[in-house]
Write a protein that holds these residues in place. Structure first.
Motif, short mmCIF file in Angstrom:
data_model
loop_
_atom_site.label_atom_id
_atom_site.label_comp_id
_atom_site.label_asym_id
_atom_site.label_seq_id
_atom_site.Cartn_x
_atom_site.Cartn_y
_atom_site.Cartn_z
N LYS A 155 -8.03 -3.36 -9.60
CA LYS A 155 -9.05 -2.67 -10.39
C LYS A 155 -8.37 -1.63 -11.28
O LYS A 155 -7.31 -1.11 -10.93
CB LYS A 155 -10.05 -2.01 -9.46
CG LYS A 155 -10.80 -3.01 -8.62
CD LYS A 155 -11.73 -2.35 -7.64
CE LYS A 155 -12.41 -3.42 -6.80
NZ LYS A 155 -13.02 -2.89 -5.61
N PRO A 156 -8.97 -1.30 -12.40
CA PRO A 156 -8.39 -0.26 -13.25
C PRO A 156 -8.33 1.06 -12.48
O PRO A 156 -9.25 1.42 -11.75
CB PRO A 156 -9.36 -0.15 -14.43
CG PRO A 156 -10.17 -1.39 -14.40
CD PRO A 156 -10.19 -1.88 -12.98
N LEU A 157 -7.22 1.77 -12.67
CA LEU A 157 -7.09 3.08 -12.03
C LEU A 157 -8.07 4.05 -12.67
O LEU A 157 -8.35 3.96 -13.87
CB LEU A 157 -5.66 3.59 -12.20
CG LEU A 157 -4.58 2.78 -11.49
CD1 LEU A 157 -3.20 3.26 -11.90
CD2 LEU A 157 -4.74 2.86 -9.99
N PRO A 158 -8.60 5.00 -11.88
CA PRO A 158 -9.50 6.00 -12.46
C PRO A 158 -8.82 6.75 -13.60
O PRO A 158 -7.60 6.90 -13.62
CB PRO A 158 -9.79 6.94 -11.28
CG PRO A 158 -9.48 6.15 -10.06
CD PRO A 158 -8.41 5.18 -10.45
N ASP A 159 -9.62 7.23 -14.54
CA ASP A 159 -9.08 7.94 -15.71
C ASP A 159 -8.18 9.10 -15.31
O ASP A 159 -7.13 9.31 -15.91
CB ASP A 159 -10.21 8.46 -16.61
CG ASP A 159 -10.93 7.33 -17.33
OD1 ASP A 159 -10.37 6.21 -17.42
OD2 ASP A 159 -12.06 7.56 -17.82
N TRP A 160 -8.59 9.87 -14.30
CA TRP A 160 -7.78 11.04 -13.93
C TRP A 160 -6.43 10.63 -13.37
O TRP A 160 -5.43 11.36 -13.53
CB TRP A 160 -8.55 11.96 -12.98
CG TRP A 160 -8.90 11.35 -11.65
CD1 TRP A 160 -10.03 10.67 -11.34
CD2 TRP A 160 -8.11 11.39 -10.47
NE1 TRP A 160 -9.99 10.26 -10.02
CE2 TRP A 160 -8.82 10.70 -9.47
CE3 TRP A 160 -6.87 11.95 -10.15
CZ2 TRP A 160 -8.33 10.55 -8.17
CZ3 TRP A 160 -6.39 11.79 -8.86
CH2 TRP A 160 -7.11 11.10 -7.90
N VAL A 161 -6.33 9.46 -12.71
CA VAL A 161 -5.04 8.96 -12.23
C VAL A 161 -4.20 8.52 -13.43
O VAL A 161 -3.00 8.83 -13.51
CB VAL A 161 -5.21 7.82 -11.22
CG1 VAL A 161 -3.86 7.22 -10.84
CG2 VAL A 161 -5.94 8.31 -9.97
N GLN A 162 -4.81 7.84 -14.38
CA GLN A 162 -4.08 7.44 -15.58
C GLN A 162 -3.59 8.66 -16.35
O GLN A 162 -2.47 8.65 -16.89
CB GLN A 162 -4.97 6.55 -16.45
CG GLN A 162 -5.24 5.21 -15.81
CD GLN A 162 -6.15 4.33 -16.63
OE1 GLN A 162 -6.33 4.52 -17.83
NE2 GLN A 162 -6.72 3.32 -16.00
#
Length: 177
Positions: A155-162
């Motif tokens: 799944k795409p990583l959450p924005d804050w992790v990116q």
């Protein structure tokens, strides 16, 4: 000192636990021991990072990673961490640790871990960037996923992790002396 006995307890306790998908939550319960505290009589921040191993290793066992690591002579390395500390944990206080996979890229797996106090407050939260390694360096995550025979969906990583990863990419390495 590394908590070897506590780790053995977690491995033995979870060796027959039902399998988990990479993004399912592994829950474990622990207590702050006197060997975990610092001069302020609370769980030491460095010890917290070490105690998070007590969640990641059993989670790896349950998702099938441990068997693949043994079969392929692989190791595991932490390549980075983003941690937020918010509440103190005192000696003998019980806490719940929650561990789950967030996703992966070509080289790294991202593991979300949380420590919750008994009163329902989150004491701290961390995301670890981890790598499976062999004698040649980092094993590609696609090879690891194939070895654990997983049909896990990335799944795409959450924005804050990116955002954290982007900040890490902009950080100079090696650091200036």
């Amino acid at each position: 000192m590394y908590p070897y006995l506590r780790m053995m307890k977690e491995i033995i306790k979870n060796r027959k636990a039902p399998p988990l998908a990479f993004d399912e939550v592994h829950v474990s319960h622990h207590r702050v021991w006197l060997s975990d505290i610092d001069q302020f009589i609370e769980l030491n921040n460095g010890r917290t990072l070490m105690l998070y191993d007590l969640g990641r290793v059993p989670m790896g066992l349950r998702v099938g990673l441990s068997g693949a690591m043994r079969a392929n002579c692989w190791g595991m390395a932490v390549a980075g961490a983003c941690v937020r500390y918010r509440r103190r944990l005192r000696p003998f206080e019980k806490f719940e640790m929650r561990t789950r996979g967030l996703g992966w890229d070509e080289r790294f797996f991202y593991i979300d871990q949380q420590i919750w106090k008994q009163d329902g407050e989150c004491a701290n939260h961390a995301v670890f960037r981890t790598a499976v390694t062999d004698r040649n360096g980092i094993v590609p995550t696609a090879k690891v996923i194939a070895a654990i025979d997983s049909n896990a969906e990335n799944k795409p990583l959450p924005d804050w992790v990116q955002d954290w990863l982007e900040a890490e990419d902009n950080r100079p390495w090696p650091p200036q002396r």
